[in-house]
Design an enzyme around this catalytic site. Structure first.
Site, short mmCIF file in Angstrom:
data_model
loop_
_atom_site.label_atom_id
_atom_site.label_comp_id
_atom_site.label_asym_id
_atom_site.label_seq_id
_atom_site.Cartn_x
_atom_site.Cartn_y
_atom_site.Cartn_z
N ASP A 156 3.94 2.52 -7.73
CA ASP A 156 3.89 2.30 -6.39
C ASP A 156 4.95 1.57 -5.90
O ASP A 156 5.94 1.33 -6.56
CB ASP A 156 2.60 1.47 -6.04
CG ASP A 156 2.06 2.26 -4.67
OD1 ASP A 156 2.70 2.62 -3.83
OD2 ASP A 156 0.82 1.82 -4.45
N ASP A 168 -0.52 7.56 2.80
CA ASP A 168 -1.83 7.86 2.01
C ASP A 168 -2.57 8.78 2.94
O ASP A 168 -2.87 8.47 3.94
CB ASP A 168 -2.61 6.30 1.90
CG ASP A 168 -1.88 5.49 0.95
OD1 ASP A 168 -0.96 5.88 0.44
OD2 ASP A 168 -2.54 4.27 0.82
C1 GLA Z 1 -0.71 2.46 -1.79
C2 GLA Z 1 -0.83 3.88 -2.49
C3 GLA Z 1 -2.05 4.40 -2.78
C4 GLA Z 1 -3.09 3.33 -3.73
C5 GLA Z 1 -3.02 1.95 -3.16
C6 GLA Z 1 -3.31 0.97 -3.99
O1 GLA Z 1 -1.14 2.56 -0.78
O2 GLA Z 1 -0.02 5.04 -1.88
O3 GLA Z 1 -2.31 5.71 -3.51
O4 GLA Z 1 -2.19 3.52 -5.12
O5 GLA Z 1 -1.24 1.58 -2.84
O6 GLA Z 1 -3.21 -0.47 -3.65
#
Ligand code: GLA
Length: 396
Positions: A160, A215
């Site tokens: 990430d 997301d």
């Molecule tokens: C980010 C990523 C998600 C997930 C969260 C976890 O938002 O884009 O897919 O992995 O972190 O904290």
């Protein structure tokens, strides 16, 4: 470039023309990450979309069991991936420490269990100083983390991009790519910087998949927003490296089954990674039918490795036709109705560059051959839904 790669390039063009497809329908020719992995888009399950931080050994073991008993594994889903929140600290030597209450057996024993089911095991970290949920990140611990994961038997790492202020994304992801290579274990690298640093320009050399969007959430509008972003970057996708419009929401309850069918069809036509994100212990028959539709999965996993694209309409239109060229000269076609009224839609053969006035059509959701059609095919498409077909030109 012309001097270094003419042979591979010309054989690809020859194969492409034999198959009746033009150059832009051939797979990407530049170098992908040479770790030999993800020759087709990765398939698996990840804890985040449904469970967030509520992860544990118990959940992961039960999910691995369900991958087998529901048929998900045999349908092609391979990686069982824990997302954020499994890690709590680093020990004195800098080694990452798992939450001992939620993972009392440790991560290696969990990975062994997942492997014993004929599955592969994935884990999550962050290229910055902390993960998005504030757990220790990999920044300045790239080598020790890669080594630890390899020792544990990890097969896939999602990395990430939280707490990465002032860091340079290509530099940090390259460090981790190199550390993984040094670990000696083949490990898929999933880059997750949300499309924030133009990953389509550098990520194909760094990872096997890279997020192109923020997301996803479990709604029709979020799913379409991610489609619209990810479908702009098809030219850089191909065997070994894929655009990632984020994990699936199928079965999480926020969309209708027609909408989930559309979500799954569109991810397949975009050659997106198919990472389920629902509770496998509580799947409805419709969810199973969607996630395990072998004909739609075959489109996603097609060996030509080309990401599909829109062939009709302007991006703002409510009725859109997407096409993905397939190995052997066929095309997968998705008629997407973004409107809230059922309507008749048409796929025209010249838009699919079929090179033949006649083609056979198979419905990939009804699992039916529909016959031979001249010049076009029309179908009634549900509101917020799709019709997905495979079109095969009839030799002249
Ligand atoms: C980010 C990523 C998600 C997930 C969260 C976890 O938002 O884009 O897919 O992995 O972190 O904290």
């Amino acid at each position: 470039m012309f001097q270094r790669a003419p042979r591979a390039f010309f054989s690809l063009v020859i194969v492409a023309s034999l198959l009746g497809i033009s150059r832009i329908d051939a797979a990407r020719t530049d170098a992908a990450l040479p770790n030999g992995l993800a020759r087709t888009p990765p398939m698996g399950w990840n804890s985040w979309n449904h469970f967030g931080c509520d992860v544990s050994s118990k959940l992961l073991r039960e999910t691995a069991d369900q991958m087998v008993s529901t048929g998900m594994r045999d349908a092609g889903y391979k990686y069982v991936i824990i997302d954020d929140c499994w890690q709590v600290a680093r020990d004195k030597s800098g080694r990452i420490v798992a939450d001992s209450i939620r993972f009392p057996e440790g991560i290696k024993a969990l990975a062994d269990y997942v492997h014993s089911k004929g599955l592969k095991f994935g884990i999550y970290t962050d290229a910055g100083r902390k993960t998005c949920e504030g757990r220790p990140g990999t920044y300045q611990h790239e080598e020790i983390d890669a080594r630890t994961y390899a020792e544990w038997g990890v097969d896939y790492v999602k990395e990430d991009w939280c707490y990465a202020d002032s860091l340079d994304a290509p530099t940090q992801y390259a460090k981790f790519r190199d550390a993984l290579a040094k670990s000696g274990r083949p490990i898929v690298l999933s880059i997750c910087e949300w499309g924030a640093n133009w990953p389509w320009d550098w990520a194909p050399r760094m990872g096997n998949l890279w997020r192109t969007t923020g997301d996803i959430d479990d709604s029709w509008n979020s799913m379409l927003a991610n489609l619209d972003l990810s479908s702009q970057h098809g030219a850089v996708a191909g065997p070994g490296g894929w655009n990632d419009p984020d994990m699936l929401e199928v079965g999480n309850g926020g969309m209708t089954d027609d909408e989930y069918r559309a979500h799954f069809s569109l991810w397949a036509v975009m050659a997106a990674p198919l990472i389920a994100g629902n509770d496998l212990r509580a799947m409805t028959p419709a969810t199973k039918e969607i996630l395990m539709n072998p004909e739609v999965i075959a489109v996603d996993q097609d060996s030509l490795g080309v990401q599909g694209y829109m062939v009709s309409a302007r991006p703002t239109d409510q009725l859109q036709v997407f096409m993905k060229p397939l190995a052997g000269g066929g095309r997968a076609v998705v008629l997407l109705n973004r409107s809230s009224l059922q309507t008749v839609m048409t796929a025209r053969w010249h838009r699919l560059r079929l090179g033949s006035p006649q083609a056979t059509v198979r419905d990939l959701w009804r699992h039916q051959d529909l016959g031979t059609f001249t010049d076009h095919f029309s179908a009634t498409v549900p509101a917020h839904g799709v019709v997905m077909i495979r079109v095969m030109p009839v030799a002249k």
